[in-house]
Design a protein around this motif. Structure first.
Motif, mmCIF file in Angstrom:
data_model
loop_
_atom_site.group_PDB
_atom_site.id
_atom_site.type_symbol
_atom_site.label_atom_id
_atom_site.label_comp_id
_atom_site.label_asym_id
_atom_site.label_seq_id
_atom_site.Cartn_x
_atom_site.Cartn_y
_atom_site.Cartn_z
ATOM 1 N N MET A 290 -11.325 -33.421 3.465
ATOM 2 C CA MET A 290 -12.146 -32.861 2.241
ATOM 3 C C MET A 290 -12.532 -31.774 2.673
ATOM 4 N N GLY A 291 -13.306 -31.729 3.900
ATOM 5 C CA GLY A 291 -14.326 -30.408 4.102
ATOM 6 C C GLY A 291 -14.218 -30.079 5.506
ATOM 7 N N LYS A 292 -14.203 -28.782 5.567
ATOM 8 C CA LYS A 292 -14.323 -27.895 7.035
ATOM 9 C C LYS A 292 -15.910 -27.620 7.561
ATOM 10 N N VAL A 293 -16.348 -27.772 8.505
ATOM 11 C CA VAL A 293 -17.828 -27.465 8.796
ATOM 12 C C VAL A 293 -17.730 -26.851 10.348
ATOM 13 N N LEU A 294 -18.567 -25.993 10.335
ATOM 14 C CA LEU A 294 -18.871 -25.154 11.534
ATOM 15 C C LEU A 294 -20.294 -25.643 11.952
ATOM 16 N N VAL A 295 -20.502 -26.295 13.212
ATOM 17 C CA VAL A 295 -21.684 -26.484 13.849
ATOM 18 C C VAL A 295 -22.145 -25.692 14.862
ATOM 19 N N ILE A 296 -23.277 -24.850 14.683
ATOM 20 C CA ILE A 296 -23.423 -23.889 15.857
ATOM 21 C C ILE A 296 -24.766 -24.557 16.606
ATOM 22 N N GLY A 297 -24.347 -24.598 17.968
ATOM 23 C CA GLY A 297 -25.203 -25.174 18.884
ATOM 24 C C GLY A 297 -24.668 -26.640 19.496
ATOM 25 N N ALA A 298 -24.578 -26.291 20.988
ATOM 26 C CA ALA A 298 -24.025 -27.687 21.575
ATOM 27 C C ALA A 298 -25.100 -28.503 22.424
ATOM 28 N N GLY A 299 -26.485 -28.179 21.622
ATOM 29 C CA GLY A 299 -27.569 -28.975 22.504
ATOM 30 C C GLY A 299 -27.702 -30.427 21.848
ATOM 31 N N GLY A 300 -28.923 -31.079 22.150
ATOM 32 C CA GLY A 300 -29.130 -32.428 21.720
ATOM 33 C C GLY A 300 -28.714 -32.558 20.119
ATOM 34 N N VAL A 301 -29.213 -31.686 19.103
ATOM 35 C CA VAL A 301 -28.974 -31.841 17.750
ATOM 36 C C VAL A 301 -27.901 -31.654 17.307
ATOM 37 N N GLY A 302 -26.776 -30.515 18.087
ATOM 38 C CA GLY A 302 -25.607 -30.198 17.702
ATOM 39 C C GLY A 302 -24.608 -31.599 18.093
ATOM 40 N N THR A 303 -25.044 -32.259 19.153
ATOM 41 C CA THR A 303 -24.351 -33.253 19.664
ATOM 42 C C THR A 303 -24.495 -34.552 18.612
ATOM 43 N N VAL A 304 -25.387 -34.668 18.120
ATOM 44 C CA VAL A 304 -25.626 -35.858 17.325
ATOM 45 C C VAL A 304 -24.957 -35.692 15.989
ATOM 46 N N VAL A 305 -25.387 -34.309 15.468
ATOM 47 C CA VAL A 305 -24.537 -33.793 14.191
ATOM 48 C C VAL A 305 -22.953 -34.283 14.207
ATOM 49 N N VAL A 306 -22.744 -33.831 15.505
ATOM 50 C CA VAL A 306 -20.893 -33.971 15.346
ATOM 51 C C VAL A 306 -20.504 -35.214 15.592
ATOM 52 N N ASN A 307 -21.443 -36.047 16.374
ATOM 53 C CA ASN A 307 -20.964 -37.506 16.250
ATOM 54 C C ASN A 307 -21.165 -37.906 15.188
ATOM 55 N N LYS A 308 -22.274 -37.849 14.004
ATOM 56 C CA LYS A 308 -22.106 -38.423 13.010
ATOM 57 C C LYS A 308 -21.139 -37.993 11.897
ATOM 58 N N MET A 309 -20.695 -36.607 12.047
ATOM 59 C CA MET A 309 -19.607 -36.371 11.378
ATOM 60 C C MET A 309 -18.323 -37.026 11.221
ATOM 61 N N ALA A 310 -18.195 -37.030 12.821
ATOM 62 C CA ALA A 310 -17.066 -37.630 13.367
ATOM 63 C C ALA A 310 -16.570 -39.197 12.896
ATOM 64 N N GLN A 311 -17.873 -39.620 12.337
ATOM 65 C CA GLN A 311 -17.992 -41.155 11.897
ATOM 66 C C GLN A 311 -17.494 -41.252 10.574
ATOM 67 N N ASN A 312 -17.518 -40.024 9.889
ATOM 68 C CA ASN A 312 -16.764 -39.843 8.405
ATOM 69 C C ASN A 312 -15.908 -38.965 8.255
ATOM 70 N N PRO A 313 -14.789 -39.160 8.820
ATOM 71 C CA PRO A 313 -13.626 -38.388 8.855
ATOM 72 C C PRO A 313 -12.949 -38.359 7.384
ATOM 73 N N ASP A 314 -13.145 -38.959 6.362
ATOM 74 C CA ASP A 314 -12.883 -38.612 5.002
ATOM 75 C C ASP A 314 -13.466 -37.456 4.333
ATOM 76 N N VAL A 315 -14.840 -37.330 4.903
ATOM 77 C CA VAL A 315 -15.678 -36.091 4.371
ATOM 78 C C VAL A 315 -15.708 -34.839 5.217
ATOM 79 N N PHE A 316 -15.448 -35.287 6.572
ATOM 80 C CA PHE A 316 -15.581 -33.933 7.290
ATOM 81 C C PHE A 316 -14.148 -33.992 8.080
ATOM 82 N N THR A 317 -13.262 -33.164 7.455
ATOM 83 C CA THR A 317 -11.704 -33.226 7.951
ATOM 84 C C THR A 317 -11.376 -32.284 9.090
ATOM 85 N N GLU A 318 -12.320 -31.322 9.201
ATOM 86 C CA GLU A 318 -12.058 -30.383 10.048
ATOM 87 C C GLU A 318 -13.629 -29.973 10.563
#
Length: 73
Positions: free
Chosen positions: A1-29
């Motif tokens: 459905m949607g592409k998202v750009l996460v800027i930052g590979a620290g603690g917050v970026g890590t958590v955000v990317v993991n949470k998005m990966a748990q919802n692949p129907d919403v965050f397709t890229e």
């Protein structure tokens, strides 16, 4: 459905990317970008192992608009 750009590979970026990966129907890229690409690559490998979701990575300077635009394409 949607592409998202996460800027930052620290603690917050890590958590955000993991949470998005748990919802692949919403965050397709998911693109993870930071000054240090190796940190992004490590997070992407972990996400792939946990959720079988590919995360694209890029090296960017967050103050450089041209860099950010390129990473989001």
């Amino acid at each position: 459905m949607g592409k998202v750009l996460v800027i930052g590979a620290g603690g917050v970026g890590t958590v955000v990317v993991n949470k998005m990966a748990q919802n692949p129907d919403v965050f397709t890229e998911i693109v993870l970008a930071s000054r240090t690409k190796s940190k992004c690559d490590a997070i992407a490998e972990d996400v792939k192992a946990r959720y079988n979701v590919n995360v694209l990575t890029a090296q960017v300077d967050a103050d450089d608009v041209t860099d950010l635009v390129k990473a989001s394409l």
